[in-house]
Every structure is written in C-alpha cells, then in structure tokens.
Design a protein around this motif. Structure first.
Motif, mmCIF file in Angstrom:
data_model
loop_
_atom_site.group_PDB
_atom_site.id
_atom_site.type_symbol
_atom_site.label_atom_id
_atom_site.label_comp_id
_atom_site.label_asym_id
_atom_site.label_seq_id
_atom_site.Cartn_x
_atom_site.Cartn_y
_atom_site.Cartn_z
ATOM 1 N N ALA A 43 48.508 -20.586 64.108
ATOM 2 C CA ALA A 43 48.828 -19.483 63.210
ATOM 3 C C ALA A 43 49.775 -19.958 62.112
ATOM 4 C CB ALA A 43 49.458 -18.335 63.995
ATOM 5 N N ILE A 44 49.657 -19.360 60.947
ATOM 6 C CA ILE A 44 50.409 -19.810 59.774
ATOM 7 C C ILE A 44 51.916 -19.750 59.979
ATOM 8 C CG2 ILE A 44 50.356 -17.516 58.704
ATOM 9 C CD1 ILE A 44 50.116 -18.956 55.978
ATOM 10 N N ASP A 45 52.381 -18.843 60.824
ATOM 11 C CA ASP A 45 53.825 -18.680 61.007
ATOM 12 C C ASP A 45 54.364 -19.434 62.221
ATOM 13 O OD1 ASP A 45 52.417 -17.076 62.736
ATOM 14 O OD2 ASP A 45 53.661 -15.296 62.460
ATOM 15 N N LEU A 72 38.590 -13.314 50.724
ATOM 16 C CA LEU A 72 39.196 -13.678 49.446
ATOM 17 C C LEU A 72 40.455 -12.882 49.142
ATOM 18 C CD1 LEU A 72 36.195 -14.275 47.006
ATOM 19 C CD2 LEU A 72 37.938 -15.915 47.723
ATOM 20 N N SER A 73 40.511 -11.636 49.580
ATOM 21 C CA SER A 73 41.716 -10.848 49.313
ATOM 22 C C SER A 73 42.924 -11.448 50.023
ATOM 23 C CB SER A 73 41.513 -9.388 49.730
ATOM 24 O OG SER A 73 41.237 -9.277 51.117
ATOM 25 N N THR A 74 42.725 -11.967 51.222
ATOM 26 C CA THR A 74 43.815 -12.655 51.927
ATOM 27 C C THR A 74 44.139 -13.971 51.246
ATOM 28 O OG1 THR A 74 43.131 -11.664 54.022
ATOM 29 C CG2 THR A 74 44.581 -13.583 54.143
ATOM 30 N N ALA A 75 43.107 -14.711 50.853
ATOM 31 C CA ALA A 75 43.331 -15.995 50.177
ATOM 32 C C ALA A 75 44.157 -15.815 48.916
ATOM 33 C CB ALA A 75 41.988 -16.648 49.850
ATOM 34 N N ALA A 76 43.970 -14.706 48.225
ATOM 35 C CA ALA A 76 44.698 -14.457 46.976
ATOM 36 C C ALA A 76 46.185 -14.236 47.186
ATOM 37 C CB ALA A 76 44.094 -13.260 46.252
ATOM 38 N N LEU A 77 46.609 -14.023 48.429
ATOM 39 C CA LEU A 77 48.042 -13.935 48.726
ATOM 40 C C LEU A 77 48.697 -15.308 48.715
ATOM 41 C CD1 LEU A 77 47.956 -11.424 51.731
ATOM 42 C CD2 LEU A 77 48.504 -10.899 49.338
ATOM 43 N N TYR A 78 47.896 -16.338 48.895
ATOM 44 C CA TYR A 78 48.432 -17.693 49.054
ATOM 45 C C TYR A 78 48.033 -18.633 47.920
ATOM 46 C CZ TYR A 78 49.286 -15.893 53.697
ATOM 47 O OH TYR A 78 49.731 -15.116 54.743
ATOM 48 N N ALA A 79 47.066 -18.245 47.113
ATOM 49 C CA ALA A 79 46.601 -19.107 46.026
ATOM 50 C C ALA A 79 46.342 -18.275 44.777
ATOM 51 C CB ALA A 79 45.321 -19.839 46.438
ATOM 52 N N HIS A 126 31.389 -19.480 60.181
ATOM 53 C CA HIS A 126 31.134 -19.679 61.607
ATOM 54 C C HIS A 126 31.548 -18.401 62.315
ATOM 55 C CE1 HIS A 126 31.269 -21.077 65.732
ATOM 56 N NE2 HIS A 126 30.598 -22.152 65.357
ATOM 57 N N PRO A 127 30.651 -17.776 63.085
ATOM 58 C CA PRO A 127 30.960 -16.447 63.623
ATOM 59 C C PRO A 127 32.187 -16.402 64.513
ATOM 60 C CG PRO A 127 28.992 -17.370 64.674
ATOM 61 C CD PRO A 127 29.307 -18.241 63.502
ATOM 62 N N VAL A 128 32.435 -17.455 65.286
ATOM 63 C CA VAL A 128 33.561 -17.430 66.216
ATOM 64 C C VAL A 128 34.889 -17.574 65.483
ATOM 65 C CG1 VAL A 128 34.663 -18.631 68.156
ATOM 66 C CG2 VAL A 128 32.193 -18.218 68.169
ATOM 67 N N THR A 129 35.011 -18.586 64.643
ATOM 68 C CA THR A 129 36.284 -18.804 63.960
ATOM 69 C C THR A 129 36.532 -17.748 62.892
ATOM 70 O OG1 THR A 129 36.293 -21.134 64.512
ATOM 71 C CG2 THR A 129 37.637 -20.475 62.641
ATOM 72 N N ALA A 130 35.482 -17.232 62.267
ATOM 73 C CA ALA A 130 35.656 -16.120 61.332
ATOM 74 C C ALA A 130 36.224 -14.903 62.067
ATOM 75 C CB ALA A 130 34.334 -15.776 60.663
ATOM 76 N N ALA A 131 35.688 -14.600 63.249
ATOM 77 C CA ALA A 131 36.201 -13.480 64.039
ATOM 78 C C ALA A 131 37.610 -13.775 64.557
ATOM 79 C CB ALA A 131 35.263 -13.193 65.209
ATOM 80 N N LEU A 132 37.860 -15.027 64.883
ATOM 81 C CA LEU A 132 39.170 -15.431 65.385
ATOM 82 C C LEU A 132 40.262 -15.167 64.348
ATOM 83 C CD1 LEU A 132 40.446 -16.994 67.867
ATOM 84 C CD2 LEU A 132 40.273 -19.033 66.434
ATOM 85 N N VAL A 133 40.019 -15.578 63.116
ATOM 86 C CA VAL A 133 41.048 -15.423 62.087
ATOM 87 C C VAL A 133 41.187 -13.958 61.660
ATOM 88 C CG1 VAL A 133 39.628 -15.902 60.044
ATOM 89 C CG2 VAL A 133 42.015 -16.577 60.056
ATOM 90 N N ARG A 134 40.096 -13.197 61.718
ATOM 91 C CA ARG A 134 40.207 -11.755 61.456
ATOM 92 C C ARG A 134 41.041 -11.079 62.540
ATOM 93 N NH1 ARG A 134 34.613 -12.128 60.185
ATOM 94 N NH2 ARG A 134 34.102 -11.231 62.221
ATOM 95 N N GLY A 135 40.763 -11.424 63.783
ATOM 96 C CA GLY A 135 41.500 -10.821 64.890
ATOM 97 C C GLY A 135 42.961 -11.227 64.925
ATOM 98 N N GLY A 137 44.800 -11.735 62.346
ATOM 99 C CA GLY A 137 45.482 -10.940 61.336
ATOM 100 C C GLY A 137 46.276 -11.736 60.329
ATOM 101 N N ARG A 138 46.148 -13.047 60.368
ATOM 102 C CA ARG A 138 46.811 -13.919 59.406
ATOM 103 C C ARG A 138 46.076 -15.258 59.418
ATOM 104 N NH1 ARG A 138 49.520 -13.254 64.060
ATOM 105 N NH2 ARG A 138 50.790 -14.912 64.994
ATOM 106 N N PRO A 139 46.255 -16.073 58.373
ATOM 107 C CA PRO A 139 45.494 -17.324 58.301
ATOM 108 C C PRO A 139 45.868 -18.334 59.375
ATOM 109 C CG PRO A 139 46.307 -16.672 56.134
ATOM 110 C CD PRO A 139 47.002 -15.797 57.136
ATOM 111 N N LEU A 140 44.978 -19.291 59.547
ATOM 112 C CA LEU A 140 45.224 -20.455 60.403
ATOM 113 C C LEU A 140 45.607 -21.647 59.536
ATOM 114 C CD1 LEU A 140 42.135 -20.285 62.794
ATOM 115 C CD2 LEU A 140 44.521 -20.034 63.502
#
Length: 202
Positions: A43-45, A72-79, A126-135, A137-140
């Motif tokens: 996790a990012i933190d 992309l909306s999350t990515a725009a918080l960091y880039a 990738h369905p698993v890692t996409a779901a993982l990062v959504r669940g 609630g913050r980037p990896l």
C-alpha cells in the motif's frame, strides 16, 4: 509467506480477495499478477514495507517504484496530466503500459525521481489486481518481479523461487503474459517512448 489462490475471473471470488486486501491493509509486502508479469508491492502509505521492497528485490535507491492506480481520477491525484497525456492515458489504460508524468505533492519521496519530479503510473488490465487496488482504496507501490538473474516471474511458482524470503503474501492467479510494460514519458504536450514492451507503441 501466505499464498492466496484467486482465479483470474472478473469479478474475482470475494473471500480470497478480501483476505488479500486485509493483508495489504496490515502493511504486507505482496506479490500479485499484472497484465505483463508478476509484481511486488505494498500500500502507498506503508513506508516500512516500501523500504522492504528495495531489500527484497535488491534495488538501488536511485531506482524508482511506480504506482498502480484503480482509475484515471485516482492517478490524477498523484500525476499532472497535460491534455495530450490525458488523451494518451485514455487510449492505453487499462493495459500493459507505464506512463511517466510530472508528480504532484501527494507522491511519496520513495517514488519520485528527484531530478525531474516525475512518477510512473500504471492502471493494469488484470481482473484480480484491478479488484485488489479498488478494494484497497488507495494505490499500490509496485515494482516488477524480476529475479537477480534477470528472469521474469510469470507465475506464482517463479515468485517463490526468486523471492523466497521477505514477502508476506503471494497472490496466485496463474500465468501472466511474461513481458515488461511499454513505458511512455508524458512531459507537457509531447509523448515520448522510453521503453518498448508488450504494449503496442501507440
């Protein structure tokens, strides 16, 4: 190391996915599949876990981690996305690409190229890692699972062989394509090919 089997269905099974998310919430250093090869991350933190990533992979501090974002909306918080960069991101994400962009103040120091203040962004298909990062609630924070001998880890057994110590969690979702991402630099309105990988050059 906890090994969690999650079939690469969309959506993936909730019980094993929830277990993996719980491990990341606790600060686990994990290995997981992407649309290129397996990756290592946290996790990012999770600052201590980020430091552990460098030790586990034997990375120099000058080497940068990237961010896997859910959208992309999350990515725009960091880039910072220029108009050209945003249009390109809409074309290539989700997919086997990394975009290197100007970093915002939200980016942890461990991620940033201090000379150019840039950050690498991924949104994986990738369905698993996409779901993982959504669940989560913050980037990896993420880095490719490539062994000291340069071998790409394309499945969970490869990860166990090349990284037998230090990982807390291994998500086994079968094989991955076995290549590196195509890296695009997006500085201002210019898009630059930095590395050709398995993503078609746009």
């Amino acid at each position: 190391m906890i090994r969690i089997a999650i079939e690469p269905h969309d959506p993936p099974a909730m019980r094993p996915l929830a277990r993996a998310i719980a491990e990341l919430h606790k600060g686990a250093v994990a290995a997981y599949p992407t649309d290129t090869l397996y990756a290592l991350g946290c996790a990012i933190d999770a600052k201590r876990s980020a430091e552990a990533l460098y030790r586990i992979k034997g990375m120099e501090k000058s080497q940068r981690l990237a961010l896997i974002c859910p959208d992309l909306s999350t990515a725009a918080l960091y880039a910072h996305f220029s108009q050209a960069a945003f249009k390109m991101a809409q074309r290539v994400f989700p997919g086997p690409y990394t975009m290197v962009l100007p970093a915002t103040r939200e980016v942890p120091r461990v991620l940033m190229d201090r000379r150019r203040r840039t950050v690498g962004i991924r949104i994986v298909n990738h369905p698993v890692t996409a779901a993982l990062v959504r669940g989560l609630g913050r980037p990896l924070l993420t880095t490719s699972a490539i062994g000291a001998d340069g071998e790409l880890c394309i499945d969970a057994d490869d990860v166990e062989e090349h990284f037998p110590r230090g990982l807390d969690c291994l998500i086994d979702s079968g094989s991955t394509p076995g290549g590196v991402s195509t890296v695009l630099g997006a500085f201002g309105e210019e898009i630059e090919l930095l590395r050709e990988g398995i993503g078609e050059v746009p």
